[in-house]
Write an enzyme that holds these catalytic residues in place. Structure first.
Site, PDB file in Angstrom:
ATOM      1  N   ASP A   1       0.828  -1.206   0.000  1.00 24.90           N
ATOM      2  CA  ASP A   1       0.000   0.000   0.000  1.00 24.90           C
ATOM      3  C   ASP A   1       0.862   1.257   0.000  1.00 24.90           C
ATOM      4  OD1 ASP A   1       0.732  -0.736   2.707  1.00 24.90           O
ATOM      5  OD2 ASP A   1      -0.572   0.896   3.394  1.00 24.90           O
TER       6      ASP A   1
ATOM      7  N   GLU B   1      -0.185  -0.991   5.683  1.00 24.22           N
ATOM      8  CA  GLU B   1       0.903  -0.649   6.609  1.00 24.22           C
ATOM      9  C   GLU B   1       0.876   0.828   6.950  1.00 24.22           C
ATOM     10  OE1 GLU B   1       5.110   0.579   7.682  1.00 24.22           O
ATOM     11  OE2 GLU B   1       3.746   1.314   6.120  1.00 24.22           O
TER      12      GLU B   1
END
Length: 367
Positions: free
Chosen positions: A74, A135
């Protein structure tokens, strides 16, 4: 041995794919297709609430200590419609978005390492490949993994920047969620009847120690939201802040200072104050003499890079893996000016960082 052209192409392909936190499906599809060429199938390993997909994992059998190889897929905003361009020795975005080298550089490095190991039939230790999601919004992808799902002896987290740094320490982080409730009133007719919640919060913030407190501790108030109109004394305001430290005593002291000031300011003005403190992740420290650190340092020296063992002020999935009992360190593959529109990566650093990780992996092989 590293296929430089393929590595750079893989990185560029990855950053073109939108993959904001909890919206990583496109990147996941790319990973599945890439690894299918090598007869590897990704399985989902814990999914965070609200996520399109979960963390993605696969295993490469080998001999020696079992290694966890991790990068997150991400990115932060603005991360939609990224248009990467090569400019001299660098890859940059067009300046309207981030580049996404954090952490697509780590993802590309892992994919290239897998390809090289299989194509060249290179002996290696058992490898647990783990691509985490979400994350960037509190490590919630990694937090969704249960302890019994990770079996590795050591972990390499490719989420750093400088390729000469071995990050063996990271702090604990506490987040503060604050609501201050005052009293609404007409700002022009009866302002003296109101209690301005924003003013109450501002008075407390002005007295706080924020920024770098010392070499181990930082603090910040990052979000403030409140008020409805200019002609209404704001009744309610919400704040979000954080404190981080490598020292738990200092962290506790910093959080207490922030809470006490908010509560005192509220009492003085006759407002109500609600504060919730949430532990985001715990600190870790891997001793410089640990064999994991030593093997990475040896790999760096093989690439004529002088290793620097250091700590970070940020959190990463390495915090979670260490908490789960897997000694893990953070390595860089060249990402620079991350989380900004000036983010860039030196192509030679991406290549060199990948070589270091590959050399480290080979160093753990037990024939």
């Amino acid at each position: 041995m590293i296929n430089k052209r393929r590595l750079i192409k893989t990185f560029i392909d990855l950053v073109k794919l939108d993959s904001l936190s909890l919206r990583e499906q496109k990147a996941a599809e790319y990973l599945r297709k890439y690894l299918k060429r090598y007869h590897l199938r990704l399985r989902e390993l814990g999914r965070p609430p609200g996520g399109e997909i979960g963390n993605l994992a696969c295993h490469l059998p080998g001999r020696g200590p079992r290694l966890l190889l991790n990068a997150h897929i991400d990115t932060v905003s603005p991360g939609k419609g990224i248009r990467p361009t090569k400019r001299g020795r660098y890859i940059r975005s067009d300046g309207t978005t981030i580049l996404g080298a954090d952490n697509k550089a780590g993802v590309a490095a892992i994919l290239e390492i897998i390809a090289i190991l299989i194509e060249k039939n290179i002996p290696h230790p058992p490898l647990d490949i783990l691509f985490t999601v979400a994350e960037e919004i509190g490590l919630i992808g990694a937090k969704a993994i249960s302890q019994d799902e990770l079996k590795a002896d050591y972990g390499l987290v490719l989420d750093g920047g400088d390729i000469n740094k071995i990050i063996n320490q990271a702090p604990t982080q506490d987040n503060l969620f604050v609501t201050i409730v005052g009293k609404a009133a007409h700002a022009g007719i009866h302002p003296e009847e109101g209690i301005n919640a924003i003013k109450v919060a501002s008075a407390a913030i002005a007295k706080m120690k924020l920024g770098r407190i010392d070499q181990e501790t930082t603090a910040n108030i990052g979000l403030i939201r409140g008020g409805k109109a200019t002609n209404i004394i704001p009744e309610e305001v919400e704040l979000k802040g954080e404190a981080r430290s490598h020292n738990l005593i200092k962290l506790k002291k910093q959080v207490a200072q922030m809470k006490n000031l908010l509560q005192a300011s509220s009492r003085q003005a006759g407002a109500k104050c609600r504060i919730q403190v949430e532990r985001m992740y715990n600190s870790f420290r891997i001793e410089p003499e640990h064999q994991l650190v030593a093997r990475v340092a040896k790999a760096m020296r093989q690439e004529n890079i002088k290793p620097q063992i250091t700590k970070t002020g940020g959190g990463s999935d390495a915090n979670i893996f260490n908490e789960l009992g897997i000694p893990s360190i953070i390595l860089g593959v060249g990402a620079d000016h991350v989380h900004t529109k000036k983010e860039q990566i030196l192509m030679s650093d991406l290549v060199a960082g990948t070589k270091i990780v590959l050399a480290t992996i080979r160093g753990f092989y037990r024939g």
